[in-house]
Motif scaffolding. Sequence first.
Motif, mmCIF file in Angstrom:
data_model
loop_
_atom_site.group_PDB
_atom_site.id
_atom_site.type_symbol
_atom_site.label_atom_id
_atom_site.label_comp_id
_atom_site.label_asym_id
_atom_site.label_seq_id
_atom_site.Cartn_x
_atom_site.Cartn_y
_atom_site.Cartn_z
ATOM 1 N N ARG A 1 0.838 -1.207 0.000
ATOM 2 C CA ARG A 1 0.000 0.000 0.000
ATOM 3 C C ARG A 1 0.865 1.246 0.000
ATOM 4 O O ARG A 1 0.500 2.264 -0.573
ATOM 5 N N ILE A 2 2.038 1.149 0.645
ATOM 6 C CA ILE A 2 2.943 2.301 0.676
ATOM 7 C C ILE A 2 3.601 2.480 -0.686
ATOM 8 O O ILE A 2 3.566 3.570 -1.265
ATOM 9 N N SER A 3 4.184 1.403 -1.228
ATOM 10 C CA SER A 3 4.872 1.549 -2.512
ATOM 11 C C SER A 3 3.907 1.898 -3.639
ATOM 12 O O SER A 3 4.210 2.738 -4.488
ATOM 13 N N ASP A 4 2.714 1.310 -3.613
ATOM 14 C CA ASP A 4 1.718 1.648 -4.642
ATOM 15 C C ASP A 4 1.302 3.110 -4.552
ATOM 16 O O ASP A 4 1.165 3.793 -5.563
ATOM 17 N N HIS A 5 1.084 3.562 -3.319
ATOM 18 C CA HIS A 5 0.643 4.954 -3.142
ATOM 19 C C HIS A 5 1.750 5.930 -3.546
ATOM 20 O O HIS A 5 1.473 6.954 -4.175
ATOM 21 N N LEU A 6 2.985 5.615 -3.203
ATOM 22 C CA LEU A 6 4.099 6.494 -3.585
ATOM 23 C C LEU A 6 4.202 6.577 -5.107
ATOM 24 O O LEU A 6 4.420 7.653 -5.663
ATOM 25 N N THR A 7 4.027 5.453 -5.771
ATOM 26 C CA THR A 7 4.063 5.441 -7.233
ATOM 27 C C THR A 7 2.901 6.272 -7.771
ATOM 28 O O THR A 7 3.071 7.103 -8.664
ATOM 29 N N HIS A 8 1.732 6.099 -7.171
ATOM 30 C CA HIS A 8 0.519 6.808 -7.587
ATOM 31 C C HIS A 8 0.682 8.333 -7.483
ATOM 32 O O HIS A 8 0.206 9.076 -8.329
ATOM 33 N N ILE A 9 1.352 8.804 -6.419
ATOM 34 C CA ILE A 9 1.502 10.263 -6.241
ATOM 35 C C ILE A 9 2.775 10.811 -6.888
ATOM 36 O O ILE A 9 3.141 11.959 -6.685
ATOM 37 N N GLY A 10 3.469 9.960 -7.651
ATOM 38 C CA GLY A 10 4.653 10.437 -8.378
ATOM 39 C C GLY A 10 5.936 10.414 -7.566
ATOM 40 O O GLY A 10 6.903 11.089 -7.908
ATOM 41 N N ASP A 11 5.955 9.673 -6.476
ATOM 42 C CA ASP A 11 7.144 9.597 -5.626
ATOM 43 C C ASP A 11 7.801 8.208 -5.651
ATOM 44 O O ASP A 11 8.361 7.762 -4.647
ATOM 45 N N ALA A 12 7.742 7.541 -6.785
ATOM 46 C CA ALA A 12 8.322 6.190 -6.905
ATOM 47 C C ALA A 12 9.822 6.199 -6.628
ATOM 48 O O ALA A 12 10.382 5.212 -6.141
ATOM 49 N N ASN A 13 10.486 7.338 -6.896
ATOM 50 C CA ASN A 13 11.931 7.432 -6.629
ATOM 51 C C ASN A 13 12.256 7.239 -5.145
ATOM 52 O O ASN A 13 13.343 6.802 -4.786
ATOM 53 N N PHE A 14 11.281 7.509 -4.269
ATOM 54 C CA PHE A 14 11.505 7.293 -2.839
ATOM 55 C C PHE A 14 11.482 5.802 -2.505
ATOM 56 O O PHE A 14 12.172 5.354 -1.613
ATOM 57 N N VAL A 15 10.672 5.057 -3.245
ATOM 58 C CA VAL A 15 10.614 3.602 -3.035
ATOM 59 C C VAL A 15 11.969 3.003 -3.397
ATOM 60 O O VAL A 15 12.536 2.222 -2.647
ATOM 61 N N SER A 16 12.512 3.413 -4.541
ATOM 62 C CA SER A 16 13.799 2.851 -4.939
ATOM 63 C C SER A 16 14.930 3.325 -4.034
ATOM 64 O O SER A 16 15.869 2.586 -3.752
ATOM 65 N N ALA A 17 14.818 4.558 -3.504
ATOM 66 C CA ALA A 17 15.838 5.052 -2.566
ATOM 67 C C ALA A 17 15.851 4.249 -1.270
ATOM 68 O O ALA A 17 16.857 4.155 -0.586
#
Length: 196
Positions: free
Chosen positions: A177-193
């Motif tokens: 839910r966290i990684s999906d939401h981050l991707t959804h709001i345009g913050d996927a780079n934080f998931v990879s970081a």
Amino acid sequence: MELEYSSVLTGASFMLYEFKQVVMLKEQGYSDQEIRKKIITENLFQYEKISSLKRGLPSILRRVNVLDETFRKLVIKESFEVGKIINLYAIMKTDRLFFEFMDEVIKEKLQTSDYIFEKKDLNTYFTVKAEQNENIASWTESTVQKLKQVYLKILFNTGILKDKRSGELNRLMIDNRISDHLTHIGDANFVSAMGE
């Protein structure tokens, strides 16, 4: 707008308990000013020194203010683990130097399956940043030392650093839910970081 490099983390560290308290007050509709007043007058963090409280609070408010309702609800309703990851995201979102550290050092290590984090990794990072940026170059040795301690503490508190002595790193298990939401709001780079 790009964030300036800052050393405010020296006064804030991980502070998950405090972060959750502020998220709850925010969800109850309190303004930043009301939250500040309530925390200080009622000593909600149960600090012995009000000065420590005043030093850490602005950073926590900044973190909470970058969260949307989805994340605030997850922090309140979900497990400690979920709260930890969202707090880590909020720290990275509000602190450029720490985000770049995660993105350039931790992500790199995890991607190359190098699970040992050494003092020299941290030292090299700060040396390189000081060469690239006058603001960082102007910080005192004690500020830099304190930041290094805080970075280690955050890595340890989130579970990325498994063992302080051996420097063994761990991959975070990030709730979908966290990684999906981050991707959804345009913050996927934080998931990879975070090394996902």
